[in-house]
Structures are given as C-alpha cells and as structure tokens.
Scaffold this motif. Sequence first.
Motif, mmCIF file in Angstrom:
data_model
loop_
_atom_site.group_PDB
_atom_site.id
_atom_site.type_symbol
_atom_site.label_atom_id
_atom_site.label_comp_id
_atom_site.label_asym_id
_atom_site.label_seq_id
_atom_site.Cartn_x
_atom_site.Cartn_y
_atom_site.Cartn_z
ATOM 1 N N PHE A 23 0.823 -1.203 0.000
ATOM 2 C CA PHE A 23 0.000 0.000 0.000
ATOM 3 C C PHE A 23 0.863 1.260 0.000
ATOM 4 O O PHE A 23 0.533 2.248 -0.663
ATOM 5 C CB PHE A 23 -0.959 0.010 1.192
ATOM 6 C CG PHE A 23 -1.998 -1.078 1.139
ATOM 7 C CD1 PHE A 23 -2.467 -1.585 -0.062
ATOM 8 C CD2 PHE A 23 -2.513 -1.605 2.307
ATOM 9 C CE1 PHE A 23 -3.431 -2.583 -0.103
ATOM 10 C CE2 PHE A 23 -3.480 -2.596 2.282
ATOM 11 C CZ PHE A 23 -3.938 -3.085 1.082
ATOM 12 N N SER A 27 0.764 4.422 -2.588
ATOM 13 C CA SER A 27 0.608 5.800 -2.120
ATOM 14 C C SER A 27 1.843 6.646 -2.408
ATOM 15 O O SER A 27 1.721 7.824 -2.715
ATOM 16 C CB SER A 27 0.326 5.818 -0.608
ATOM 17 O OG SER A 27 -0.992 5.422 -0.345
ATOM 18 N N ASN A 50 -5.446 -3.765 -11.518
ATOM 19 C CA ASN A 50 -6.541 -4.335 -10.740
ATOM 20 C C ASN A 50 -6.857 -5.764 -11.158
ATOM 21 O O ASN A 50 -7.235 -6.584 -10.323
ATOM 22 C CB ASN A 50 -7.783 -3.450 -10.833
ATOM 23 C CG ASN A 50 -7.618 -2.157 -10.069
ATOM 24 O OD1 ASN A 50 -6.812 -2.063 -9.152
ATOM 25 N ND2 ASN A 50 -8.363 -1.148 -10.468
ATOM 26 N N THR A 103 -10.759 -1.911 2.126
ATOM 27 C CA THR A 103 -10.590 -2.496 0.794
ATOM 28 C C THR A 103 -11.948 -2.886 0.213
ATOM 29 O O THR A 103 -12.261 -2.546 -0.935
ATOM 30 C CB THR A 103 -9.662 -3.728 0.854
ATOM 31 O OG1 THR A 103 -8.369 -3.297 1.294
ATOM 32 C CG2 THR A 103 -9.540 -4.400 -0.505
ATOM 33 N N ASN A 107 -12.110 0.779 -1.745
ATOM 34 C CA ASN A 107 -11.221 0.607 -2.895
ATOM 35 C C ASN A 107 -11.799 -0.313 -3.967
ATOM 36 O O ASN A 107 -11.725 0.000 -5.153
ATOM 37 C CB ASN A 107 -9.838 0.135 -2.446
ATOM 38 C CG ASN A 107 -9.125 1.198 -1.650
ATOM 39 O OD1 ASN A 107 -9.256 1.232 -0.434
ATOM 40 N ND2 ASN A 107 -8.393 2.069 -2.312
ATOM 41 N N ASN A 111 -12.574 0.488 -7.828
ATOM 42 C CA ASN A 111 -11.974 -0.312 -8.905
ATOM 43 C C ASN A 111 -13.053 -0.792 -9.873
ATOM 44 O O ASN A 111 -12.859 -0.764 -11.098
ATOM 45 C CB ASN A 111 -11.244 -1.530 -8.332
ATOM 46 C CG ASN A 111 -10.000 -1.177 -7.562
ATOM 47 O OD1 ASN A 111 -9.481 -0.076 -7.643
ATOM 48 N ND2 ASN A 111 -9.519 -2.129 -6.788
ATOM 49 N N ARG A 133 -9.221 8.493 -9.118
ATOM 50 C CA ARG A 133 -7.912 8.659 -8.492
ATOM 51 C C ARG A 133 -7.937 9.297 -7.104
ATOM 52 O O ARG A 133 -7.344 8.740 -6.168
ATOM 53 C CB ARG A 133 -6.981 9.434 -9.418
ATOM 54 C CG ARG A 133 -5.562 9.479 -8.919
ATOM 55 C CD ARG A 133 -4.641 10.163 -9.944
ATOM 56 N NE ARG A 133 -3.269 10.120 -9.520
ATOM 57 C CZ ARG A 133 -2.695 11.039 -8.747
ATOM 58 N NH1 ARG A 133 -3.390 12.076 -8.323
ATOM 59 N NH2 ARG A 133 -1.436 10.920 -8.396
ATOM 60 N N TRP A 136 -9.650 6.909 -4.422
ATOM 61 C CA TRP A 136 -8.922 5.654 -4.269
ATOM 62 C C TRP A 136 -7.617 5.891 -3.517
ATOM 63 O O TRP A 136 -7.263 5.135 -2.604
ATOM 64 C CB TRP A 136 -8.636 5.027 -5.636
ATOM 65 C CG TRP A 136 -8.132 3.627 -5.528
ATOM 66 C CD1 TRP A 136 -8.871 2.490 -5.591
ATOM 67 C CD2 TRP A 136 -6.772 3.213 -5.311
ATOM 68 N NE1 TRP A 136 -8.065 1.381 -5.431
ATOM 69 C CE2 TRP A 136 -6.768 1.807 -5.259
ATOM 70 C CE3 TRP A 136 -5.575 3.888 -5.156
ATOM 71 C CZ2 TRP A 136 -5.600 1.072 -5.057
ATOM 72 C CZ3 TRP A 136 -4.409 3.157 -4.962
ATOM 73 C CH2 TRP A 136 -4.437 1.757 -4.913
ATOM 74 N N TRP A 139 -8.223 6.584 0.255
ATOM 75 C CA TRP A 139 -8.505 5.349 0.981
ATOM 76 C C TRP A 139 -7.283 4.452 1.060
ATOM 77 O O TRP A 139 -7.092 3.732 2.037
ATOM 78 C CB TRP A 139 -9.699 4.615 0.370
ATOM 79 C CG TRP A 139 -10.989 5.273 0.734
ATOM 80 C CD1 TRP A 139 -11.849 5.927 -0.104
ATOM 81 C CD2 TRP A 139 -11.555 5.376 2.038
ATOM 82 N NE1 TRP A 139 -12.910 6.425 0.608
ATOM 83 C CE2 TRP A 139 -12.765 6.097 1.928
ATOM 84 C CE3 TRP A 139 -11.168 4.929 3.301
ATOM 85 C CZ2 TRP A 139 -13.578 6.369 3.031
ATOM 86 C CZ3 TRP A 139 -11.978 5.205 4.392
ATOM 87 C CH2 TRP A 139 -13.156 5.920 4.246
ATOM 88 N N ASN A 140 -6.432 4.497 0.046
ATOM 89 C CA ASN A 140 -5.204 3.711 0.113
ATOM 90 C C ASN A 140 -4.276 4.244 1.203
ATOM 91 O O ASN A 140 -3.591 3.471 1.861
ATOM 92 C CB ASN A 140 -4.479 3.687 -1.228
ATOM 93 C CG ASN A 140 -3.405 2.632 -1.240
ATOM 94 O OD1 ASN A 140 -3.690 1.443 -1.182
ATOM 95 N ND2 ASN A 140 -2.158 3.065 -1.262
ATOM 96 N N ARG A 143 -5.428 2.670 4.298
ATOM 97 C CA ARG A 143 -4.975 1.277 4.391
ATOM 98 C C ARG A 143 -3.488 1.209 4.738
ATOM 99 O O ARG A 143 -3.068 0.336 5.506
ATOM 100 C CB ARG A 143 -5.228 0.542 3.079
ATOM 101 C CG ARG A 143 -6.677 0.448 2.715
ATOM 102 C CD ARG A 143 -6.942 -0.448 1.537
ATOM 103 N NE ARG A 143 -6.237 -0.067 0.325
ATOM 104 C CZ ARG A 143 -6.264 -0.773 -0.796
ATOM 105 N NH1 ARG A 143 -6.954 -1.903 -0.867
ATOM 106 N NH2 ARG A 143 -5.611 -0.367 -1.863
#
Length: 160
Positions: A23, A27, A50, A103, A107, A111, A133, A136, A139-140, A143
Amino acid sequence: MTAFVEVLLVVAILGTGIVAGVFFAFSGFVMQGIGRLPAAEAARAMREINVTAVRAPLMLAIFGTALVVAVLAVFAFLGEPEGATWWSLGGAALYLIGVVGVTGTANVPLNNRLAAAAEADAPALAAAWQAFRPGWLAWNHVRTIASTASSLAFVLALVG
C-alpha cells in the motif's frame, strides 16, 4: 506466552508489514507514476493492475494475514498473549477494519467503477480516471496507515 501465539504474532507482523509495503508503494510512487500518463492511459494501466492484483500473491497476503490476525484476536479475548492482549486486539481491529474493511467498502467499489468505464470511449475513460484517483488514493493512505499501525501493535504485543 505460548510458542504458538508467538509464531502467530511473527506471522502477523510479517503479513501486516508486507501489506503495508504494498500500500505504501501505491501511495508513495505507483499512483504518481501512473498519474503522469494521459488520463485514459492511466485508467487503462490501473485497470490492468486491478486485474492482476486479484491473484494469489496479493490476495494471500491480505486475506491470509486477516485470518492470522482474527485468530490472534480470539486468543486475545482468551487472555493471550498475557500482558499484551490490548496490543493484539488493537492490531487485529486496525487490520480488519482499516485494511480488509476499507478495501471491501471503498477501494474495490472504486476499482469496479473504473472497470465499468467504456474502453473504446477515451473521454469517458479519462473522466472515470479523474473521478477514481483522488478517492482511491485517499482510501489507500488509510490502508497504508492502518496496516503499518497494525504491524507496530503486533510488534508491541510480541515484545510486551
């Protein structure tokens, strides 16, 4: 602390650390690199990532680790590791909520929306990328922080 719980803690530390590294890479530089492409090409690149992400290496790391931390949470409710149950519970909660939960609820739906954009329609694909973008990536980051903090909690449980 039993040897079995010690082994589980080491496996949890390794698993959460590996997931945090994946992750962090996204990022830290992968998304920025993809973002340097024209928007429609960036969308295509991310869609291909993905597709390849949902295979054994990453899925085993994410969900195998989830299984291990869930088992550790059960042991923590039973009082193991003695003196470090809160670290184990905290690490498990951070991972299960901040990694698996995020996730699945943030995410993956993003996706799926990106995957649903029409491949042949470059403007629609570019618009899908622009919508995809920021959310996502945010949220990444969650994570990344959750898996890193989870790993630290399991280290503290092991040495505590």
